[in-house]
Design an enzyme around this catalytic site. Sequence first.
Site, short mmCIF file in Angstrom:
data_model
loop_
_atom_site.label_atom_id
_atom_site.label_comp_id
_atom_site.label_asym_id
_atom_site.label_seq_id
_atom_site.Cartn_x
_atom_site.Cartn_y
_atom_site.Cartn_z
N CYS A 23 63.80 -35.21 -31.30
CA CYS A 23 62.87 -36.27 -30.91
C CYS A 23 62.10 -36.71 -32.16
O CYS A 23 62.21 -36.08 -33.22
CB CYS A 23 61.90 -35.72 -29.88
SG CYS A 23 60.93 -34.35 -30.56
N HIS A 87 53.77 -28.24 -32.65
CA HIS A 87 53.19 -27.90 -31.35
C HIS A 87 51.68 -28.08 -31.31
O HIS A 87 51.09 -28.08 -30.24
CB HIS A 87 53.50 -26.43 -31.02
CG HIS A 87 54.93 -26.08 -31.24
ND1 HIS A 87 55.38 -25.48 -32.41
CD2 HIS A 87 56.01 -26.27 -30.47
CE1 HIS A 87 56.69 -25.32 -32.33
NE2 HIS A 87 57.10 -25.80 -31.18
N CYS A 109 52.72 -33.11 -33.47
CA CYS A 109 53.31 -34.35 -32.94
C CYS A 109 52.18 -35.26 -32.43
O CYS A 109 51.29 -34.79 -31.71
CB CYS A 109 54.27 -34.03 -31.81
SG CYS A 109 54.91 -35.54 -31.04
N HIS A 137 52.43 -20.53 -24.52
CA HIS A 137 53.18 -21.47 -25.37
C HIS A 137 52.23 -22.01 -26.44
O HIS A 137 51.07 -22.31 -26.14
CB HIS A 137 53.76 -22.61 -24.53
CG HIS A 137 54.70 -23.49 -25.31
ND1 HIS A 137 54.25 -24.50 -26.13
CD2 HIS A 137 56.05 -23.47 -25.44
CE1 HIS A 137 55.29 -25.08 -26.71
NE2 HIS A 137 56.39 -24.47 -26.31
N GLU A 139 51.80 -24.81 -27.79
CA GLU A 139 51.14 -26.09 -27.49
C GLU A 139 49.96 -25.88 -26.53
O GLU A 139 48.91 -26.51 -26.68
CB GLU A 139 52.15 -27.07 -26.87
CG GLU A 139 51.51 -28.43 -26.63
CD GLU A 139 52.42 -29.40 -25.90
OE1 GLU A 139 53.64 -29.42 -26.16
OE2 GLU A 139 51.90 -30.14 -25.04
N THR A 178 53.39 -31.27 -22.96
CA THR A 178 54.29 -32.43 -23.11
C THR A 178 55.74 -32.14 -22.70
O THR A 178 56.52 -33.07 -22.55
CB THR A 178 54.31 -32.89 -24.58
OG1 THR A 178 54.72 -31.77 -25.37
CG2 THR A 178 52.96 -33.39 -25.03
N CYS A 208 56.19 -36.07 -22.51
CA CYS A 208 56.53 -37.10 -23.50
C CYS A 208 57.84 -37.81 -23.15
O CYS A 208 58.62 -37.34 -22.33
CB CYS A 208 56.60 -36.48 -24.89
SG CYS A 208 58.09 -35.53 -25.15
N SER A 236 62.18 -22.48 -26.74
CA SER A 236 61.95 -23.92 -26.70
C SER A 236 61.73 -24.34 -25.26
O SER A 236 62.65 -24.29 -24.43
CB SER A 236 63.16 -24.65 -27.30
OG SER A 236 63.18 -25.98 -26.86
N SER A 281 64.44 -29.84 -30.17
CA SER A 281 64.36 -29.20 -31.48
C SER A 281 65.74 -28.74 -31.99
O SER A 281 65.82 -28.04 -33.00
CB SER A 281 63.39 -28.01 -31.43
OG SER A 281 63.59 -27.27 -30.25
S1 SF4 Z 1 55.71 -33.92 -27.71
FE1 SF4 Z 1 57.75 -34.71 -27.28
S2 SF4 Z 1 58.15 -36.07 -29.01
FE2 SF4 Z 1 56.49 -34.71 -29.62
S3 SF4 Z 1 57.49 -32.95 -30.62
FE3 SF4 Z 1 57.17 -32.41 -28.48
S4 SF4 Z 1 59.13 -32.94 -27.51
FE4 SF4 Z 1 59.05 -34.05 -29.44
#
Ligand code: SF4
Length: 326
Positions: A23, A87, A109, A137, A139, A178, A208, A236, A281
Amino acid sequence: MTPETSARKPELRVLLCAPRGFCAGVVRAIDAVERALEIYGPPVYVRHEIVHNKYVVEGLKAKGAVFVEELDEIPAGTTAPVIFSAHGVARAVPEDAARRNFFAIDATCPLVTKVHREATVHHKRGREVVLIGHAGHPEVIGTMGQLPEGAVSLVETAEQARLFQPRDPGNLAFTTQTTLSIDDTAEIVAILRERFPAMVAPHKEDICYATTNRQEAVKRVAPAVDAMIVVGAPNSSNSQRLREAAEREGCRHAVLVQRAGEIDWGVFGAIASLGVSAGASAPEILVEEILDAFAARYTLRVETVHTAHEDVFFPLPRQLRSDAAE
Ligand code: SF4
Protein backbone atom coordinates in the site's frame (compact mmCIF):
# COMPACT_ATOMS: atom_id res chain seq x y z
CA MET A 1 11.97 -30.01 -17.88
CA THR A 2 11.05 -31.81 -21.11
CA PRO A 3 7.84 -30.95 -22.97
CA GLU A 4 6.69 -34.49 -22.17
CA THR A 5 6.89 -33.95 -18.35
CA SER A 6 5.40 -30.49 -18.65
CA ALA A 7 2.45 -31.97 -20.58
CA ARG A 8 1.77 -34.26 -17.66
CA LYS A 9 1.36 -31.40 -15.22
CA PRO A 10 -2.26 -30.87 -14.18
CA GLU A 11 -3.89 -27.53 -14.95
CA LEU A 12 -4.41 -24.98 -12.20
CA ARG A 13 -6.65 -21.95 -12.59
CA VAL A 14 -5.16 -19.11 -10.56
CA LEU A 15 -7.26 -16.08 -9.65
CA LEU A 16 -4.93 -13.25 -8.69
CA CYS A 17 -6.53 -10.58 -6.52
CA ALA A 18 -5.99 -6.96 -7.53
CA PRO A 19 -5.28 -4.86 -5.62
CA ARG A 20 -2.93 -6.90 -3.44
CA GLY A 21 0.38 -6.31 -1.68
CA PHE A 22 2.12 -3.02 -0.94
CA CYS A 23 0.00 0.00 0.00
CA ALA A 24 1.06 3.64 -0.20
CA GLY A 25 1.95 3.78 3.53
CA VAL A 26 4.27 0.78 3.26
CA VAL A 27 5.96 2.07 0.11
CA ARG A 28 6.57 5.42 1.86
CA ALA A 29 7.98 3.79 5.01
CA ILE A 30 10.39 1.54 3.10
CA ASP A 31 11.41 4.45 0.84
CA ALA A 32 12.05 6.54 3.94
CA VAL A 33 14.59 4.01 5.26
CA GLU A 34 16.23 3.60 1.85
CA ARG A 35 16.47 7.35 1.29
CA ALA A 36 17.86 7.89 4.79
CA LEU A 37 20.54 5.27 4.08
CA GLU A 38 21.41 7.03 0.81
CA ILE A 39 21.49 10.54 2.30
CA TYR A 40 23.12 9.93 5.70
CA GLY A 41 24.80 6.53 5.19
CA PRO A 42 24.52 3.58 7.60
CA PRO A 43 23.60 3.00 10.30
CA VAL A 44 20.00 4.14 10.19
CA TYR A 45 18.10 3.07 13.30
CA VAL A 46 14.50 1.90 12.88
CA ARG A 47 12.22 1.52 15.87
CA HIS A 48 10.18 -1.67 15.41
CA GLU A 49 9.93 -3.57 12.09
CA ILE A 50 9.40 -0.74 9.57
CA VAL A 51 6.58 -2.88 8.11
CA HIS A 52 5.55 -6.37 9.21
CA ASN A 53 7.54 -8.38 6.68
CA LYS A 54 10.70 -10.32 7.40
CA TYR A 55 11.89 -10.26 3.77
CA VAL A 56 11.67 -6.45 3.69
CA VAL A 57 13.32 -6.09 7.09
CA GLU A 58 16.19 -8.44 6.19
CA GLY A 59 16.73 -6.56 2.91
CA LEU A 60 17.00 -3.24 4.75
CA LYS A 61 19.29 -4.77 7.41
CA ALA A 62 21.64 -5.86 4.64
CA LYS A 63 21.80 -2.23 3.47
CA GLY A 64 22.68 -0.93 6.95
CA ALA A 65 19.40 -0.42 8.81
CA VAL A 66 19.50 -1.42 12.48
CA PHE A 67 16.16 -2.48 13.97
CA VAL A 68 15.44 -1.88 17.65
CA GLU A 69 12.31 -2.23 19.75
CA GLU A 70 13.05 0.64 22.15
CA LEU A 71 15.09 3.84 21.98
CA ASP A 72 17.36 2.81 24.87
CA GLU A 73 18.89 0.18 22.56
CA ILE A 74 20.34 3.00 20.42
CA PRO A 75 23.79 4.29 21.44
CA ALA A 76 23.62 7.63 23.28
CA GLY A 77 25.09 10.54 21.35
CA THR A 78 24.52 9.03 17.90
CA THR A 79 23.84 11.44 15.04
CA ALA A 80 22.35 8.68 12.91
CA PRO A 81 18.66 9.02 12.00
CA VAL A 82 16.07 7.15 14.04
CA ILE A 83 12.99 6.21 12.02
CA PHE A 84 9.59 5.39 13.54
CA SER A 85 7.70 2.62 11.73
CA ALA A 86 4.56 2.92 9.56
CA HIS A 87 2.40 1.72 12.46
CA GLY A 88 2.90 4.93 14.44
CA VAL A 89 4.15 5.48 17.97
CA ALA A 90 2.83 6.78 21.27
CA ARG A 91 3.39 10.49 21.92
CA ALA A 92 5.99 9.58 24.57
CA VAL A 93 8.34 8.10 21.92
CA PRO A 94 9.19 11.28 19.93
CA GLU A 95 9.36 13.12 23.26
CA ASP A 96 11.88 10.59 24.53
CA ALA A 97 13.83 10.84 21.23
CA ALA A 98 13.99 14.63 21.62
CA ARG A 99 15.29 14.28 25.20
CA ARG A 100 18.03 11.99 23.88
CA ASN A 101 18.83 14.49 21.09
CA PHE A 102 18.12 11.89 18.42
CA PHE A 103 17.47 12.91 14.82
CA ALA A 104 13.99 11.40 14.54
CA ILE A 105 12.17 10.77 11.27
CA ASP A 106 8.54 9.77 11.52
CA ALA A 107 7.47 7.24 8.88
CA THR A 108 4.02 6.74 10.45
CA CYS A 109 1.49 6.21 7.65
CA PRO A 110 -0.50 9.44 7.14
CA LEU A 111 -3.70 7.40 7.49
CA VAL A 112 -2.61 6.31 10.98
CA THR A 113 -1.70 9.91 11.82
CA LYS A 114 -5.26 10.85 10.79
CA VAL A 115 -6.59 8.47 13.47
CA HIS A 116 -4.17 9.96 16.04
CA ARG A 117 -5.50 13.45 15.25
CA GLU A 118 -9.13 12.35 15.52
CA ALA A 119 -8.52 10.78 18.92
CA THR A 120 -6.74 13.94 20.12
CA VAL A 121 -9.57 16.23 18.92
CA HIS A 122 -12.24 14.07 20.61
CA HIS A 123 -10.26 14.13 23.83
CA LYS A 124 -9.86 17.92 23.68
CA ARG A 125 -13.63 18.19 23.26
CA GLY A 126 -14.09 16.18 26.43
CA ARG A 127 -15.27 12.97 24.74
CA GLU A 128 -14.34 9.49 25.92
CA VAL A 129 -12.66 7.71 23.03
CA VAL A 130 -13.50 4.12 22.16
CA LEU A 131 -10.81 2.54 20.00
CA ILE A 132 -11.88 -0.56 18.11
CA GLY A 133 -8.75 -2.63 17.54
CA HIS A 134 -6.51 -5.48 18.69
CA ALA A 135 -4.69 -5.20 22.02
CA GLY A 136 -0.92 -5.25 21.72
CA HIS A 137 -0.73 -4.33 18.01
CA PRO A 138 1.84 -1.51 17.59
CA GLU A 139 -0.73 0.71 15.87
CA VAL A 140 -3.12 0.34 18.81
CA ILE A 141 -0.33 1.04 21.30
CA GLY A 142 0.55 4.16 19.29
CA THR A 143 -3.03 5.43 19.04
CA MET A 144 -3.79 4.80 22.71
CA GLY A 145 -0.53 6.53 23.54
CA GLN A 146 -1.70 9.79 21.93
CA LEU A 147 -3.85 10.43 25.00
CA PRO A 148 -3.25 10.22 28.73
CA GLU A 149 -3.55 6.78 30.28
CA GLY A 150 -7.18 5.72 30.74
CA ALA A 151 -8.57 8.23 28.20
CA VAL A 152 -9.02 5.55 25.50
CA SER A 153 -11.15 2.43 25.99
CA LEU A 154 -10.19 -0.47 23.75
CA VAL A 155 -12.99 -2.65 22.35
CA GLU A 156 -11.80 -5.77 20.54
CA THR A 157 -14.93 -7.86 19.99
CA ALA A 158 -18.71 -7.68 19.57
CA GLU A 159 -19.02 -9.23 23.02
CA GLN A 160 -16.91 -6.44 24.56
CA ALA A 161 -19.04 -3.86 22.70
CA ARG A 162 -22.16 -5.32 24.38
CA LEU A 163 -20.56 -5.12 27.83
CA PHE A 164 -18.72 -1.80 27.51
CA GLN A 165 -19.62 0.71 30.26
CA PRO A 166 -18.58 4.28 29.39
CA ARG A 167 -18.10 7.00 31.95
CA ASP A 168 -20.70 9.20 30.19
CA PRO A 169 -22.83 7.43 27.55
CA GLY A 170 -23.84 10.78 26.01
CA ASN A 171 -20.26 11.90 25.38
CA LEU A 172 -18.53 9.19 23.38
CA ALA A 173 -16.61 8.99 20.10
CA PHE A 174 -15.03 6.05 18.33
CA THR A 175 -12.02 5.50 16.12
CA THR A 176 -10.63 2.23 14.75
CA GLN A 177 -7.37 0.54 13.89
CA THR A 178 -6.75 0.98 10.13
CA THR A 179 -6.29 -2.71 9.32
CA LEU A 180 -9.38 -4.38 10.78
CA SER A 181 -11.93 -6.69 9.21
CA ILE A 182 -14.59 -4.49 7.57
CA ASP A 183 -17.38 -6.91 8.54
CA ASP A 184 -16.33 -7.45 12.18
CA THR A 185 -15.90 -3.72 12.67
CA ALA A 186 -19.31 -2.94 11.15
CA GLU A 187 -20.86 -5.37 13.64
CA ILE A 188 -19.04 -3.79 16.61
CA VAL A 189 -19.96 -0.26 15.49
CA ALA A 190 -23.62 -1.28 15.03
CA ILE A 191 -23.76 -2.65 18.60
CA LEU A 192 -22.14 0.48 20.06
CA ARG A 193 -24.41 2.79 18.01
CA GLU A 194 -27.50 0.98 19.16
CA ARG A 195 -26.41 1.31 22.78
CA PHE A 196 -25.03 4.85 22.48
CA PRO A 197 -26.86 6.66 19.65
CA ALA A 198 -25.05 9.96 20.32
CA MET A 199 -21.61 8.38 19.80
CA VAL A 200 -19.53 10.47 17.36
CA ALA A 201 -18.12 8.60 14.33
CA PRO A 202 -15.05 9.40 12.18
CA HIS A 203 -15.76 11.81 9.27
CA LYS A 204 -14.18 9.31 6.94
CA GLU A 205 -13.77 5.59 7.65
CA ASP A 206 -10.62 4.81 9.71
CA ILE A 207 -10.14 1.39 8.10
CA CYS A 208 -7.87 2.45 5.28
CA TYR A 209 -8.44 2.21 1.52
CA ALA A 210 -5.77 -0.52 1.17
CA THR A 211 -7.32 -2.77 3.83
CA THR A 212 -10.78 -2.26 2.33
CA ASN A 213 -9.74 -2.90 -1.28
CA ARG A 214 -7.70 -6.01 -0.46
CA GLN A 215 -10.54 -7.51 1.57
CA GLU A 216 -13.07 -6.78 -1.22
CA ALA A 217 -10.86 -8.51 -3.79
CA VAL A 218 -10.42 -11.56 -1.55
CA LYS A 219 -14.18 -11.72 -0.93
CA ARG A 220 -14.77 -11.79 -4.68
CA VAL A 221 -12.20 -14.51 -5.38
CA ALA A 222 -12.52 -16.81 -2.33
CA PRO A 223 -15.94 -18.34 -3.15
CA ALA A 224 -14.71 -19.30 -6.64
CA VAL A 225 -11.58 -21.29 -5.70
CA ASP A 226 -10.63 -24.55 -3.99
CA ALA A 227 -7.92 -22.91 -1.88
CA MET A 228 -6.48 -19.53 -1.18
CA ILE A 229 -3.01 -18.28 -0.31
CA VAL A 230 -2.47 -14.91 1.32
CA VAL A 231 1.16 -13.87 1.19
CA GLY A 232 1.98 -12.13 4.45
CA ALA A 233 3.45 -12.36 7.92
CA PRO A 234 1.65 -13.80 10.96
CA ASN A 235 2.09 -10.49 12.82
CA SER A 236 0.60 -8.50 9.92
CA SER A 237 -2.92 -7.55 10.96
CA ASN A 238 -4.21 -6.77 7.47
CA SER A 239 -2.82 -10.08 6.11
CA GLN A 240 -4.52 -12.06 8.88
CA ARG A 241 -7.79 -10.30 8.10
CA LEU A 242 -7.47 -11.29 4.42
CA ARG A 243 -7.08 -14.94 5.36
CA GLU A 244 -10.11 -14.72 7.65
CA ALA A 245 -12.14 -12.97 4.93
CA ALA A 246 -11.39 -15.84 2.53
CA GLU A 247 -12.40 -18.40 5.13
CA ARG A 248 -15.59 -16.52 5.92
CA GLU A 249 -16.51 -16.54 2.22
CA GLY A 250 -16.47 -20.32 2.33
CA CYS A 251 -12.96 -21.10 1.09
CA ARG A 252 -12.03 -24.31 2.94
CA HIS A 253 -8.28 -23.93 2.68
CA ALA A 254 -7.21 -20.34 3.26
CA VAL A 255 -3.69 -19.98 4.60
CA LEU A 256 -1.19 -17.27 5.30
CA VAL A 257 2.21 -18.03 3.81
CA GLN A 258 5.42 -15.99 4.09
CA ARG A 259 7.55 -17.87 1.57
CA ALA A 260 7.05 -20.67 -0.98
CA GLY A 261 8.87 -23.10 1.33
CA GLU A 262 5.92 -22.96 3.75
CA ILE A 263 3.33 -24.24 1.26
CA ASP A 264 1.76 -27.49 2.47
CA TRP A 265 1.68 -29.56 -0.72
CA GLY A 266 -0.48 -32.12 1.06
CA VAL A 267 -3.26 -29.56 0.70
CA PHE A 268 -2.15 -27.46 -2.27
CA GLY A 269 -0.85 -30.35 -4.38
CA ALA A 270 -4.29 -31.57 -5.47
CA ILE A 271 -6.47 -28.56 -6.29
CA ALA A 272 -8.01 -27.29 -9.52
CA SER A 273 -8.26 -23.60 -8.64
CA LEU A 274 -6.28 -21.24 -6.39
CA GLY A 275 -6.84 -17.68 -5.20
CA VAL A 276 -3.79 -15.54 -4.42
CA SER A 277 -3.59 -12.26 -2.54
CA ALA A 278 -0.94 -10.48 -0.45
CA GLY A 279 -1.09 -8.29 2.63
CA ALA A 280 -0.19 -4.60 2.42
CA SER A 281 3.33 -5.28 3.70
CA ALA A 282 4.15 -8.19 1.37
CA PRO A 283 6.33 -7.43 -1.68
CA GLU A 284 5.27 -8.65 -5.13
CA ILE A 285 8.49 -10.66 -5.49
CA LEU A 286 7.13 -13.06 -2.83
CA VAL A 287 3.87 -13.46 -4.79
CA GLU A 288 6.00 -14.35 -7.81
CA GLU A 289 7.98 -16.86 -5.74
CA ILE A 290 4.71 -18.54 -4.71
CA LEU A 291 3.44 -18.62 -8.31
CA ASP A 292 6.76 -20.11 -9.46
CA ALA A 293 6.39 -22.87 -6.86
CA PHE A 294 2.94 -23.71 -8.24
CA ALA A 295 4.21 -23.47 -11.82
CA ALA A 296 6.71 -26.24 -11.03
CA ARG A 297 3.81 -28.58 -10.23
CA TYR A 298 0.97 -27.31 -12.39
CA THR A 299 0.34 -25.71 -15.74
CA LEU A 300 -0.97 -22.35 -14.60
CA ARG A 301 -3.85 -20.43 -16.16
CA VAL A 302 -3.63 -17.06 -14.41
CA GLU A 303 -6.48 -14.54 -14.41
CA THR A 304 -6.36 -11.23 -12.55
CA VAL A 305 -9.53 -10.22 -10.73
CA HIS A 306 -9.62 -6.41 -10.46
CA THR A 307 -12.00 -4.96 -7.90
CA ALA A 308 -10.55 -1.48 -7.41
CA HIS A 309 -8.06 0.91 -8.94
CA GLU A 310 -5.50 2.47 -6.57
CA ASP A 311 -3.43 5.58 -7.20
CA VAL A 312 -2.72 6.71 -3.64
CA PHE A 313 0.74 8.18 -3.10
CA PHE A 314 2.25 9.69 0.05
CA PRO A 315 5.33 11.92 -0.19
CA LEU A 316 8.35 11.09 1.97
CA PRO A 317 8.60 12.54 5.50
CA ARG A 318 9.50 16.27 5.38
CA GLN A 319 13.10 15.96 6.69
CA LEU A 320 13.98 13.51 3.95
CA ARG A 321 12.47 15.66 1.23
CA SER A 322 14.44 18.76 2.25
CA ASP A 323 17.72 16.91 2.97
CA ALA A 324 17.44 15.02 -0.34
CA ALA A 325 16.92 18.33 -2.17
CA GLU A 326 20.12 19.72 -0.60
S1 SF4 B 1 -2.90 2.48 7.24
FE1 SF4 B 1 -3.36 1.38 5.35
S2 SF4 B 1 -2.22 2.55 3.81
FE2 SF4 B 1 -1.34 3.06 5.79
S3 SF4 B 1 0.34 1.60 6.11
FE3 SF4 B 1 -1.46 0.76 7.11
S4 SF4 B 1 -2.33 -0.61 5.56
FE4 SF4 B 1 -0.96 0.80 4.49
